[in-house]
Structure formats: C-alpha cells, structure tokens
Scaffold this motif. Sequence first.
Motif, PDB file in Angstrom:
ATOM      1  N   ARG A  58     -79.381 -34.673   1.941  1.00 43.58           N
ATOM      2  CA  ARG A  58     -79.837 -35.022   0.775  1.00 43.58           C
ATOM      3  C   ARG A  58     -79.196 -33.422  -0.349  1.00 43.58           C
ATOM      4  O   ARG A  58     -78.316 -33.187  -1.019  1.00 43.58           O
ATOM      5  N   ASP A  59     -79.655 -32.058   0.068  1.00 44.50           N
ATOM      6  CA  ASP A  59     -79.759 -31.024  -0.641  1.00 44.50           C
ATOM      7  C   ASP A  59     -78.021 -30.806  -0.769  1.00 44.50           C
ATOM      8  O   ASP A  59     -77.080 -29.979  -1.334  1.00 44.50           O
ATOM      9  N   LEU A 107     -88.220 -38.753   0.692  1.00 45.56           N
ATOM     10  CA  LEU A 107     -87.446 -38.744   1.316  1.00 45.56           C
ATOM     11  C   LEU A 107     -87.322 -39.634   0.780  1.00 45.56           C
ATOM     12  O   LEU A 107     -86.346 -40.620   0.850  1.00 45.56           O
ATOM     13  N   LEU A 144     -90.496 -31.694  -4.220  1.00 49.08           N
ATOM     14  CA  LEU A 144     -89.586 -31.797  -3.524  1.00 49.08           C
ATOM     15  C   LEU A 144     -89.062 -29.915  -3.536  1.00 49.08           C
ATOM     16  O   LEU A 144     -90.236 -29.219  -2.522  1.00 49.08           O
ATOM     17  N   GLU A 150     -92.444 -34.269   2.630  1.00 46.66           N
ATOM     18  CA  GLU A 150     -90.902 -34.328   2.671  1.00 46.66           C
ATOM     19  C   GLU A 150     -90.344 -35.704   3.257  1.00 46.66           C
ATOM     20  O   GLU A 150     -89.686 -36.007   1.959  1.00 46.66           O
ATOM     21  N   SER A 151     -91.040 -36.139   4.453  1.00 47.60           N
ATOM     22  CA  SER A 151     -90.361 -36.763   4.205  1.00 47.60           C
ATOM     23  C   SER A 151     -90.660 -38.084   3.793  1.00 47.60           C
ATOM     24  O   SER A 151     -90.059 -39.112   3.845  1.00 47.60           O
ATOM     25  N   ARG A 168     -83.833 -34.617   4.617  1.00 52.01           N
ATOM     26  CA  ARG A 168     -83.960 -33.350   3.290  1.00 52.01           C
ATOM     27  C   ARG A 168     -82.148 -32.279   3.942  1.00 52.01           C
ATOM     28  O   ARG A 168     -81.699 -31.687   1.873  1.00 52.01           O
ATOM     29  N   SER A 217     -87.475 -34.627  -7.126  1.00 49.86           N
ATOM     30  CA  SER A 217     -86.967 -33.000  -6.773  1.00 49.86           C
ATOM     31  C   SER A 217     -87.242 -32.457  -7.318  1.00 49.86           C
ATOM     32  O   SER A 217     -87.649 -31.201  -6.388  1.00 49.86           O
ATOM     33  N   ARG A 271     -85.976 -34.429   9.949  1.00 51.37           N
ATOM     34  CA  ARG A 271     -85.388 -32.947   8.943  1.00 51.37           C
ATOM     35  C   ARG A 271     -84.226 -32.805   8.602  1.00 51.37           C
ATOM     36  O   ARG A 271     -83.797 -32.450   7.222  1.00 51.37           O
TER      37      ARG A 271
END
Lengths: 728, 182
Positions: free
Chosen positions: A413-414, A27, A91, A23-24, A410, A88, A407
């Motif tokens: 962003r979302d 990003l 993700l 995830e990181s 995320r 995305s 963390r």
Amino acid sequence: MSEFDSALKIFAQESEQLLQDMESALLTLESDPNDSETINSLFRAMHTIKGSAGLFGFNPIIAFTHEAESVLDKVRNGERHIDAGLISVLLDSKDHTTKLVDHCLNCPDAPLPDDLAATSSLLIERLTGKSQAHTLQSSDSLSPLHSEGGGDISLDDSWLISLDFKTDALRNGMDPLSFLRYLKTLGEIKDVLTFFPDMPKDAEMDPESCYLHFKIVFNSDASKQTIEAVFEFAADDCDIKILPPNSKIDTYLQLLDAMDENHVSLLGDMLVQIGALTPNDVNHALTNQAHARQTDIEPVKPIGEILVEQQVVQQPVVEQALKKQEQTKQKIATESNYIRVDAGKLGHLINLVGELVISSAAMNLIVDRHGLSDAGDVAASMNSLVNAIRDTALELRMVQIGETFSRFRRVVRDVSNELGKEIELKIYGGETELDKTVVEKINDPLTHLIRNSLDHGIESPEQRLAAGKPAQGSVQLNAYHESGHIVIQIADDGAGLNSEKIVAKAIANGLIKPDHGLTQQEIYNLIFAAGLSTKEQATNLSGRGVGMDVVKKNIEALRGSVSIDSTPGEGTTISIQLPLTLAIIDGFMVGTNETRYIIPLNMVAECIEMDSRECEINEVEHYINLRGHALPYLRLGDYFHSPKTENAKKRESVVVVKFGQDKAGFVVDALHGEHQTVIKPLGKIFEKLKYITGATVLGDGNVALILDVQGLIETAINKRKKNAALPA
Amino acid sequence: MSNLIRKETGGNALAVQEQVGQYLTFLVDKESFAISILDVKEIIEIANITRVPLTPDYIHGVINLRGNVVPVIDLSARLKHRCAEVSKRSCIVLVEVEVAEGAQFIGMLVDEVREILEISPANIQPAPDFGTDIRTEFIQAMARVDEVFIILLAINKVLSLEELSQLGRIADSRGNQFSEQD
C-alpha cells in the motif's frame, strides 16, 4: 528478572501484537469500511494500549492513544464515517504509537523528544480536527430530537444512578455537587432524589459529616464506563450503583447473542464487555461474595444474583449471559485454544528432544549389537514414541506464514502510493506452516523482493494500459509445501525481466564476457550477483544494486535456495525454497572411506547398486547411464579423500539425489540407512565450506557430517560439462 | 588430567592478586607453550575425531563434546606446519573464543599437558622480533621459568576465526585439483 520488568516485557509484546492487529484491521477496512467487528478491534487495540500504559504511567502514550480511542469510539458509534483519509491518519497513528511505546520502554524517565511530541500533536489535530466538526454536526442533528422528547421521557430510557456518600466524604474533600455538575456535561439529569436515612438526631449531627444519598435519573448516550468514570475520584468515599436504562436491556441482549465465542468467559467479564457492567461493579460484587464465603452466615449466592441485588444490572441480562456462557462452554470444549509460551522454553525443549533422539539411537545400537531380542521390542516401541515426540515438539514451533504475508499489505500500500502505481497484493497459502525461526529470518529478504517487484516489476498505469493490461497491477504471494520443503513465490504481472539489459549491465560490470553463451535462466540468475541493477534511475526503494545478492545470501544461510523465472511482458516469478525446520531432519546415512555422511532424506530420490543392469558408469565422459538418462555423478570418496586405486574398489552404490530441478548421483561405498539427524551447527570456522552444511552426533558418540546436496550437485554438473566438452 | 587442574587451582584464592598469573603449560612438537589458565575451559582426553574433508592440515577435525560439535585445531600444524602425531599423551585443551554471535568452543590438540605454573609479571618479557620459528603475532610474550623460556600464546590470534574460516578457499582449490586428476 523483577516482576516489574516481566510486566513491562508483557506490555511490549502485547502492544506489538495489538498494533499489528490494528494495522491489518485498518487495511481490511480499506476494502470493507462497514465491518463493525474490525472497527471494534481497532477500538479495542487503542483502548487496551491506553489501559496498559496507564498501569506503568507512560503519559505520552496515554495522552495520544486517548485521542485516537475517542475518534475510534465515534466511528464505532456511527458518529463518524471511516474513509481513506481517516484510515491513513490512523495508520500513521499506529506507527506513531509504536514509536511512543519504544520510547517509553527504552528510556521511561526521559521526556518525550521534540519530534515525537510534535508528531503527537500533529496527528491529534489530524485525528480530531475533522472529528470535532463531525461531533458538532451530529449533536446539532441529535439535540432537537432529545429536547422534543423533553420532559416526558419515561424511566425506561434513563440511567438510574444511586450515590450513597460515606460520612467521611466531605472531610476527604469530596463535593457531591461538583460530581452532579460534571455529570451534566454527559447528558441530562432528569431528576435527583436526595435522602438521608442515616441522619442522626440534631444534637449528634456532625456538620462535617456527609449523610447525603442521591438517586439520579439521568439521560445520556454515554456508556456505563464513561458514566462511572465521572465518579472515579469518589469511589472510595461513596457507594456508586449505576443501573442501565431498561431500553438498553435489548441492546445488551443482542450484544450477548452476537458475542464472539472466544470472548465468552466469566460472567462478570462478559457483562463488562458488552458494557452492562464496569469492572468496578464486578470487583465489588466479588468482594461481597468472598466476604459471604468467609463469614459463612448465609449460603453463598452466585455472582449473578449478587449483581442484581446490588442493582447494577437487570435480571434478564444476567440470565441471557448465563445462557450464552453455557452454550459456549460446550463449544469451546471441542475447539482449540492457545497458550502463550516463551520461545526460549520451546527452544530448550527442542534441544532436549534432540538429545533424546541421539540417546535413543545409542540405545538401539546397543540392543542390536548384543542381540537382545526381548529388549528389541521395547526399544522399537520407544523408538516410535521418540519419533512422535520429535515431530510434535517440532510442530510446536511451526507457525502459519499468513501473518508474515499480511504484513506486506502495508508495504504494498505505502510503496504503491509512493510510486503512483495501482497495485493489489494477493495472498495464497497463508495457512502453510513453517518453523518460527525460519519465519523470522525470511521477513527481510521477502520485503526486499516485494519492493523490487513493486518498483521494477510493475509498470506505471499508463504503460500498463498501453501494453493492453489492466491499469491495476498485482503481486501474488504464495506458499505451499513441496517434498519436505516450503516454497514461497512472489509473482508479479509486470514487464518481466529484460535479459538484454541484464547482459549489457553484467558485461559492463565485468561479471560475464561478451561471448558468454548463457541460457536464459542463467541470465536471470545474474540479478542475484552483487552490484547489478537494471533500473536506470535508483529510487529510494531499490535500484542501487545492493540487496539481491544479500537476499540470496540470507536465504542460503537458511539452507534454502532462490530461483527466478520471467516472461517478457507477462511478469516475473521468484521462488524461494526453504527447509521446514532448522533443528532435526530425517537423514540418510552413507559411508565412504570408513567415514559416514548424512544426506537429507527428502533429497534422496533412489539408491541403486552400481554396475547393475539399470545403471552403468561412463568414466570418460563422466556420467552414469541411468535407465537411458545421463546423470552427472560424484565419487564422494575420491572427491573428499584421495582417489583410490582401482583394485581397492569394492561394491559401490549410487545414491541419486535431487535438488529442485537438478539431479546427480553420489557414488558411495556403503548405505547405512535412515537416521534421525539432529543438526548441530559447525560454527564459524566451517561456514565457508560449500559441501558440508552441519554435523550430527551419532548414537555411538561419533560425529557425522551432513552433506550440502545443492553444492555437491553443482560440482557434479560442472564436472560433467567439463568432461562432455572434451573431445571423446 | 583433570586432577592436575583441581590440585593446582586449590591455590587460586592466593593467586587472584594481580601480580602472579597462572598458566597452563603444554608441549607442542617438543617445545613448551603456555596460555593463561583463565582461557582454559577444560582438558579432555583424545577421543574419536571426525575429519572434515578438504580442509587444511591445521583443522584436525570435529569432536562430540557432550552433544555439541566442537572443532579441534592441530596446534603443531598451526604453529610449526608439521602435523601432530597422536600419542597416548595427546590431549585436547578446550578454550572459548568470543565471536559476534556469542562464545564458541574450540579444541587445541597438543602433544602433552605439563603443569600449571605461577609466573610473576617480572619474569614476563615482550616477544622478540625474530629468533623463533613461529609467526610473531602468535606470541603474546615470553616467560622465563627456571632459566628456560616458555612462549605465552596469543590465543585470539592463533585461533582467529576470521583466519581459520578462510579454509574454504583452500578446500575449493584442492577440490578442483582432484577433479583435474580424475
């Protein structure tokens, strides 16, 4: 626990970590899409999870990660561009993989639920749908080049594969030709040499045995691993050697040069990592080596030599790898490396250190009491050792808060996508360390506060532009140490708190009266009261007015505090103060009415003798005149026990304590000095006490209570206010 | 005290049959009470007790049990609203109470530990609705032993953490009382 269970546990931990990394990495890619190292780490994450899932036979995970891996492989090879859309999807794929892993771990035998299966295929479609188009494109543009090169491609650009089938191969159902046919799907077979050195005389030949050996000149862009996979099923019945094309040597050498020092390990592993070898090659060579060692016929050769002899890798590659290995060995000696330890073991160690601290205090007590001067020296040196052990043991549990912070990228962003706002998350002080147990528990409150900032704090881009601010809002996460505490700040550059709205709402909810007379600060703190949200419309993110009170409660449960500061139009800053650790603190022991109490040392500002020149008490207006400043005070003995009669009062001292901005004086009978305090929980019965946070066991076996300085300062300040309001 | 337990529990193997239960009897304010032996973790001598300020009478204080801090409830104050007078025979009966976060040890201060009795279910009767001076919910049942009635205590009610932890409010009001005075 069975071995299988513990393996599963490792799998769970490993995949969680990998998915987190993924995830990181994703990003990071958003801001820097060309970072090849990050792309590689994405690929590795999917690849490793696929591999581990394969060990346990978790087919849904394998099937899904395989697709994701293929797509990432293409990205890695430059066949596909990484863009916002792909990120995305990836993700989502990461989230989906997390769910798959959960499912497989919790009910390994149950079939995949329909919704998960549906998401799987949907995501695969989104992942590959585009990618197929891309592949077609790329092969369109690539294949003419290849065919142009046509027949006269030299051996330098070709793989050399030698297949020595064993005599039983046919009996075991192997069809050598089918492998060759399948091999064609990966590239072009330039030449096949067939020979049969072991072929017996006609009469002895068994038509059911296989005597065929192949040497194949093969042209392909596929990796060694992929080519080897073609012959996976034949591995038992065939000696396979795959020599990379000479042109690849340069690539391998470059890869070796660029290899991250953390990955430099055994020679075999290194070569596998750059793709020059496959794990099978290495295992094979290792078996040979072990065999040679056992039989002791010839001197044992180093693994590199064996590999070259086996014709699976070229000499220069091995040499380069050995050089690299040597270089990093020297470097690693100076660099730190990590060991993964079970948190339970660490907890046990810390408990033991706690006991050690208590018994060392007991020993000091006895040495003092008996006046053993020679034992005193030993005791003193042991004491300092125990202190050092305590500090080191506590440090073991310290982790950097950066991981927790990142963390939230995320989340930001979302949420900002969902709200249609442009918000940037800035992270400072990620290297600040605090206790792992605290980090785990701070996650939820932080999430809530950040969501609040995003939803309530930052305005929409139009509003921001209208207010003369840049369209993109920013949320800052900051952590730093301050006098034995860690401070975590969440600052946004949004609209700030609207104190009028808060007051109106609080009055409507009956929290305060219309003639409240509260300061601005106190008004802001109202948002931590239950049932107060100033957002007119509740979103699904926040705004239901539950939560801020829970946040405050959670933070207070960690012996921390939270405060809020806001400037209208410029933003809001929420500061969380937390203790560094929950296990052992430096305490300051005081006595009153024959009872001993502990005050956390980092909250003690100074100790003064009562009625000295610096310090006079004003009983009527209830303050201590400390060098010209009015300090609220609390007579601990009177507050906790019954008020003493005037003549029973002995020499008293004032301990000046501070918490955040607040200060107060505690009047006590005796100062016992510093004390290493192992905090023992008092249990549920006492959890509602606002003036005691815990207990500790003293060297003599008695229990002493640890004072809640924050709660007591509030009491003192309230008394001061009440008495100051009285007409003098 | 511990000798007593060991001797008596020697017969435990026989008593495992469900019919006969073993009960520890003790005196609180001259009256006999009993709890199931299975609830008892340990009986300890009375040692240094640290009082917790501003708590109701039934919180006797906290003790150090091998490095852990354990609260001690004054049973006499809890059941009879009369504080216990600590004597040579006073003991702390340690029991385990289940809470959400796991088990918690709680000590009960009693005046004297008597003996371990085997009581058959035939001799156990439901609690009377009236006629005792302690709250009926604290009584699990009455046991008749040698023509004398012994109250079997409902430990989970007597040591209900929810109820005991309400002490915060009492303490607050008392704390304020003092502040009014000075």
